[in-house]
Motif scaffolding. Sequence first.
Motif, PDB file in Angstrom:
ATOM      1  N   LEU A 195       7.384   2.453 -10.792  1.00  0.00           N
ATOM      2  CA  LEU A 195       7.605   1.409  -9.788  1.00  0.00           C
ATOM      3  C   LEU A 195       7.010   1.852  -8.451  1.00  0.00           C
ATOM      4  O   LEU A 195       7.320   2.935  -7.952  1.00  0.00           O
ATOM      5  CB  LEU A 195       9.099   1.135  -9.630  1.00  0.00           C
ATOM      6  CG  LEU A 195       9.476   0.065  -8.602  1.00  0.00           C
ATOM      7  CD1 LEU A 195       8.995  -1.297  -9.063  1.00  0.00           C
ATOM      8  CD2 LEU A 195      10.976   0.041  -8.365  1.00  0.00           C
ATOM      9  N   VAL A 196       6.146   1.053  -7.890  1.00  0.00           N
ATOM     10  CA  VAL A 196       5.509   1.367  -6.613  1.00  0.00           C
ATOM     11  C   VAL A 196       6.331   0.787  -5.472  1.00  0.00           C
ATOM     12  O   VAL A 196       6.666  -0.400  -5.482  1.00  0.00           O
ATOM     13  CB  VAL A 196       4.072   0.805  -6.560  1.00  0.00           C
ATOM     14  CG1 VAL A 196       3.446   1.071  -5.186  1.00  0.00           C
ATOM     15  CG2 VAL A 196       3.223   1.422  -7.658  1.00  0.00           C
ATOM     16  N   ARG A 197       6.683   1.637  -4.500  1.00  0.00           N
ATOM     17  CA  ARG A 197       7.378   1.179  -3.294  1.00  0.00           C
ATOM     18  C   ARG A 197       6.357   1.145  -2.162  1.00  0.00           C
ATOM     19  O   ARG A 197       5.993   2.196  -1.611  1.00  0.00           O
ATOM     20  CB  ARG A 197       8.539   2.109  -2.964  1.00  0.00           C
ATOM     21  CG  ARG A 197       9.689   2.045  -3.960  1.00  0.00           C
ATOM     22  CD  ARG A 197      10.801   3.004  -3.597  1.00  0.00           C
ATOM     23  NE  ARG A 197      10.417   4.395  -3.817  1.00  0.00           N
ATOM     24  CZ  ARG A 197      10.975   5.429  -3.204  1.00  0.00           C
ATOM     25  NH1 ARG A 197      11.931   5.245  -2.317  1.00  0.00           N
ATOM     26  NH2 ARG A 197      10.578   6.652  -3.474  1.00  0.00           N
ATOM     27  N   PRO A 198       5.866  -0.031  -1.799  1.00  0.00           N
ATOM     28  CA  PRO A 198       4.769  -0.122  -0.825  1.00  0.00           C
ATOM     29  C   PRO A 198       5.069   0.548   0.511  1.00  0.00           C
ATOM     30  O   PRO A 198       4.212   1.254   1.064  1.00  0.00           O
ATOM     31  CB  PRO A 198       4.571  -1.639  -0.656  1.00  0.00           C
ATOM     32  CG  PRO A 198       5.117  -2.229  -1.911  1.00  0.00           C
ATOM     33  CD  PRO A 198       6.254  -1.360  -2.317  1.00  0.00           C
ATOM     34  N   ASP A 199       6.286   0.329   1.053  1.00  0.00           N
ATOM     35  CA  ASP A 199       6.594   0.920   2.365  1.00  0.00           C
ATOM     36  C   ASP A 199       6.739   2.436   2.284  1.00  0.00           C
ATOM     37  O   ASP A 199       6.386   3.152   3.230  1.00  0.00           O
ATOM     38  CB  ASP A 199       7.873   0.291   2.935  1.00  0.00           C
ATOM     39  CG  ASP A 199       7.566  -0.924   3.790  1.00  0.00           C
ATOM     40  OD1 ASP A 199       6.493  -1.523   3.589  1.00  0.00           O
ATOM     41  OD2 ASP A 199       8.390  -1.279   4.659  1.00  0.00           O
ATOM     42  N   MET A 210       4.592   4.925   4.519  1.00  0.00           N
ATOM     43  CA  MET A 210       5.220   5.945   5.358  1.00  0.00           C
ATOM     44  C   MET A 210       4.580   7.316   5.123  1.00  0.00           C
ATOM     45  O   MET A 210       4.344   8.072   6.077  1.00  0.00           O
ATOM     46  CB  MET A 210       6.713   6.011   5.077  1.00  0.00           C
ATOM     47  CG  MET A 210       7.454   7.058   5.919  1.00  0.00           C
ATOM     48  SD  MET A 210       9.223   7.100   5.588  1.00  0.00           S
ATOM     49  CE  MET A 210       9.233   7.673   3.886  1.00  0.00           C
ATOM     50  N   LEU A 211       4.288   7.634   3.864  1.00  0.00           N
ATOM     51  CA  LEU A 211       3.645   8.913   3.574  1.00  0.00           C
ATOM     52  C   LEU A 211       2.286   9.008   4.258  1.00  0.00           C
ATOM     53  O   LEU A 211       1.921  10.068   4.803  1.00  0.00           O
ATOM     54  CB  LEU A 211       3.494   9.106   2.062  1.00  0.00           C
ATOM     55  CG  LEU A 211       4.771   9.187   1.223  1.00  0.00           C
ATOM     56  CD1 LEU A 211       4.437   9.598  -0.204  1.00  0.00           C
ATOM     57  CD2 LEU A 211       5.779  10.163   1.821  1.00  0.00           C
ATOM     58  N   ARG A 212       1.527   7.919   4.247  1.00  0.00           N
ATOM     59  CA  ARG A 212       0.209   7.931   4.912  1.00  0.00           C
ATOM     60  C   ARG A 212       0.363   8.108   6.415  1.00  0.00           C
ATOM     61  O   ARG A 212      -0.398   8.868   7.049  1.00  0.00           O
ATOM     62  CB  ARG A 212      -0.540   6.627   4.602  1.00  0.00           C
ATOM     63  CG  ARG A 212      -0.968   6.495   3.141  1.00  0.00           C
ATOM     64  CD  ARG A 212      -1.953   5.344   2.951  1.00  0.00           C
ATOM     65  NE  ARG A 212      -1.331   4.056   3.220  1.00  0.00           N
ATOM     66  CZ  ARG A 212      -0.736   3.319   2.289  1.00  0.00           C
ATOM     67  NH1 ARG A 212      -0.651   3.750   1.025  1.00  0.00           N
ATOM     68  NH2 ARG A 212      -0.220   2.141   2.600  1.00  0.00           N
ATOM     69  N   GLY A 258       7.913  12.630  12.972  1.00  0.00           N
ATOM     70  CA  GLY A 258       8.922  12.929  11.974  1.00  0.00           C
ATOM     71  C   GLY A 258       9.481  11.670  11.328  1.00  0.00           C
ATOM     72  O   GLY A 258       8.937  10.572  11.482  1.00  0.00           O
ATOM     73  N   ALA A 259      10.595  11.851  10.623  1.00  0.00           N
ATOM     74  CA  ALA A 259      11.215  10.735   9.901  1.00  0.00           C
ATOM     75  C   ALA A 259      12.719  10.918   9.868  1.00  0.00           C
ATOM     76  O   ALA A 259      13.236  12.036   9.978  1.00  0.00           O
ATOM     77  CB  ALA A 259      10.670  10.646   8.474  1.00  0.00           C
ATOM     78  N   GLU A 307       8.572  15.928  -3.394  1.00  0.00           N
ATOM     79  CA  GLU A 307       7.520  16.883  -3.050  1.00  0.00           C
ATOM     80  C   GLU A 307       6.420  16.217  -2.241  1.00  0.00           C
ATOM     81  O   GLU A 307       5.901  16.803  -1.281  1.00  0.00           O
ATOM     82  CB  GLU A 307       6.946  17.489  -4.335  1.00  0.00           C
ATOM     83  CG  GLU A 307       7.932  18.413  -5.056  1.00  0.00           C
ATOM     84  CD  GLU A 307       7.387  18.916  -6.380  1.00  0.00           C
ATOM     85  OE1 GLU A 307       6.462  18.260  -6.924  1.00  0.00           O
ATOM     86  OE2 GLU A 307       7.883  19.948  -6.864  1.00  0.00           O
ATOM     87  N   ARG A 308       6.061  14.980  -2.583  1.00  0.00           N
ATOM     88  CA  ARG A 308       5.036  14.261  -1.820  1.00  0.00           C
ATOM     89  C   ARG A 308       5.510  13.976  -0.401  1.00  0.00           C
ATOM     90  O   ARG A 308       4.734  14.063   0.561  1.00  0.00           O
ATOM     91  CB  ARG A 308       4.687  12.946  -2.531  1.00  0.00           C
ATOM     92  CG  ARG A 308       3.965  13.143  -3.859  1.00  0.00           C
ATOM     93  CD  ARG A 308       3.873  11.847  -4.642  1.00  0.00           C
ATOM     94  NE  ARG A 308       3.177  10.826  -3.888  1.00  0.00           N
ATOM     95  CZ  ARG A 308       3.502   9.545  -3.858  1.00  0.00           C
ATOM     96  NH1 ARG A 308       4.573   9.127  -4.526  1.00  0.00           N
ATOM     97  NH2 ARG A 308       2.813   8.685  -3.145  1.00  0.00           N
ATOM     98  N   PHE A 309       6.802  13.639  -0.267  1.00  0.00           N
ATOM     99  CA  PHE A 309       7.352  13.375   1.067  1.00  0.00           C
ATOM    100  C   PHE A 309       7.317  14.642   1.935  1.00  0.00           C
ATOM    101  O   PHE A 309       6.890  14.612   3.090  1.00  0.00           O
ATOM    102  CB  PHE A 309       8.781  12.859   0.953  1.00  0.00           C
ATOM    103  CG  PHE A 309       9.486  12.717   2.268  1.00  0.00           C
ATOM    104  CD1 PHE A 309       9.163  11.702   3.164  1.00  0.00           C
ATOM    105  CD2 PHE A 309      10.465  13.629   2.650  1.00  0.00           C
ATOM    106  CE1 PHE A 309       9.805  11.584   4.383  1.00  0.00           C
ATOM    107  CE2 PHE A 309      11.112  13.513   3.867  1.00  0.00           C
ATOM    108  CZ  PHE A 309      10.783  12.491   4.741  1.00  0.00           C
ATOM    109  N   VAL A 310       7.758  15.767   1.366  1.00  0.00           N
ATOM    110  CA  VAL A 310       7.758  17.034   2.121  1.00  0.00           C
ATOM    111  C   VAL A 310       6.338  17.425   2.498  1.00  0.00           C
ATOM    112  O   VAL A 310       6.076  17.859   3.636  1.00  0.00           O
ATOM    113  CB  VAL A 310       8.442  18.147   1.302  1.00  0.00           C
ATOM    114  CG1 VAL A 310       8.278  19.502   2.003  1.00  0.00           C
ATOM    115  CG2 VAL A 310       9.916  17.831   1.101  1.00  0.00           C
ATOM    116  N   ASP A 311       5.391  17.272   1.580  1.00  0.00           N
ATOM    117  CA  ASP A 311       3.992  17.620   1.879  1.00  0.00           C
ATOM    118  C   ASP A 311       3.452  16.781   3.029  1.00  0.00           C
ATOM    119  O   ASP A 311       2.751  17.295   3.916  1.00  0.00           O
ATOM    120  CB  ASP A 311       3.119  17.403   0.639  1.00  0.00           C
ATOM    121  CG  ASP A 311       3.357  18.457  -0.437  1.00  0.00           C
ATOM    122  OD1 ASP A 311       3.941  19.513  -0.102  1.00  0.00           O
ATOM    123  OD2 ASP A 311       2.966  18.219  -1.603  1.00  0.00           O
ATOM    124  N   ALA A 312       3.771  15.475   3.049  1.00  0.00           N
ATOM    125  CA  ALA A 312       3.271  14.599   4.106  1.00  0.00           C
ATOM    126  C   ALA A 312       3.913  14.932   5.445  1.00  0.00           C
ATOM    127  O   ALA A 312       3.235  14.993   6.482  1.00  0.00           O
ATOM    128  CB  ALA A 312       3.540  13.138   3.742  1.00  0.00           C
TER     129      ALA A 312
END
Length: 495
Positions: free
Chosen positions: A61-65, A69-71, A86-87, A103-108
């Motif tokens: 499932l893709v969550r667009p927002d 946010m990661l970008r 930050g976030a 892991e993707r969130f932490v990397d971004a």
Amino acid sequence: MTNDAQLVPVVAYARISADLAKDGHGVDDQHKVNDETASALGLKIVHYYTDNDLSAAKAGLVRPDFEAMLRTLKVGHLPDGQPVRGAIVVADDRLVRRVGDYERFVDALTYEDGRVYADAKGLKDLYNEDVESMGLFGVVIAKAEVRKIKRRTRRSHRRRAEEGIPVGGKRPFGWQDDKLTLQPEEAPHLAQAARDVIARKSLHSILAAWREQGVRTVHGNEWQSRSLKLALWNPRLCGWRKHNGELVRDASGVPVVGKWEAIITPKEWMAIDALFSTRIGPNVKADGTVTDYRTPSHLLTGILRCGKPKDDGQICNAPLRVSTRPDLSGGYVYQCQSRSMGGCGGSARNGAKVDEYVTEAVLAKLEERTAAKSQVSSEWTGQEELDRLMVKQRKMLQAWQEDQVSDELFFPENHKMESRIKELRKERTQHALQVQRASVVTENIREQWYSGKLDMAQKRALVREALHAVIVLPVGGGGRRPFNPDLLVPKWTES
């Protein structure tokens, strides 16, 4: 008090359920909580990202927002150039429930030094390996909890199915809101439609009648072919239920009877199941016969085939279509299509005379077959073998569970028995269809045909049951010739 210009600009992620998102209150309240939390921590929210009613636990499932946010976190600013450092989220389990997403969130977020992250418990240093590990641990726990919930839900559905208890959701057409009691205005429509389908009436014809009568779905919409087919194919109609695509059965293999009132009999539903299960294309069934979903206006459209030889010696074999001929009795002819349409354009017959001759031939053939079948018992002959195999299978299963039978013996033998049981059940269903059809239509078939009780779809179905095709041989000699039935060659199906 901290100056607003001194607050660290961050983005917020707030994901809420669909029920709260429908009114503005859930979103507004969530934003208010985040704003107050952020200000107390020395942060300023410059943009909100929301994926309301999109589960973080569903794979694929893709969550667009979330992706946006990661970008933003990686480049460090919003599309308008507003800096982001930050976030913040109120609940981290609303942010991620899968290890890969965490892991993707932490990397971004840690793509550059000095970024901040906060949840309801306060600021967290995601640059610290121990904190990151704890976050991963929390995601694993959340994922395990999601799996537990799904397992409990599946067990609950299975238990309710085995006990014959209706499931939640909108009431099904034909039943009242309690899902148990029949709806007196809707149930008769389903019952009649089921018997019409067994009697070879097309879904298209049934839908046309329903639209004239103003029959609507429980949502108030017009019925469509697919929705009607699914309604008629639902074993709920006869008191049974499917779970994960299979009929729910007790330990003896007998379908479990639900607590709701039935609309048709099990034999009628088995006939419908056999009818729909054998269709392999839009209008072709597994036995090669054709079912008309958009019923032609004439009896033999597509059934008559041109028998005129071509230059290579092969017959044309193109289907004959109807053309209007007011100068002929009946007012129409069956004619081979032109060369540009795939035919030869060289054959034509008086439509009314061909219909009359083929009708009598088909009725005679069906009456002959009905007389032969009437000598056969209506009881299915495979029931004894099915019962014996099911008893044998249960005994072997019990012996295997008690370690009296090895895996090497149990699994191959059990697979053979399962395959044969499946074959026998299919044969039983096909037999039920044949018996049901015979009782509905083929008795007094001639009287039904000429009394107007059968519509065009039912008549064409009977013709296709008796005939593969009728080859129309050329008249020869040119000019108009008297109608000659010997030039019509029927290709009969096997009885």
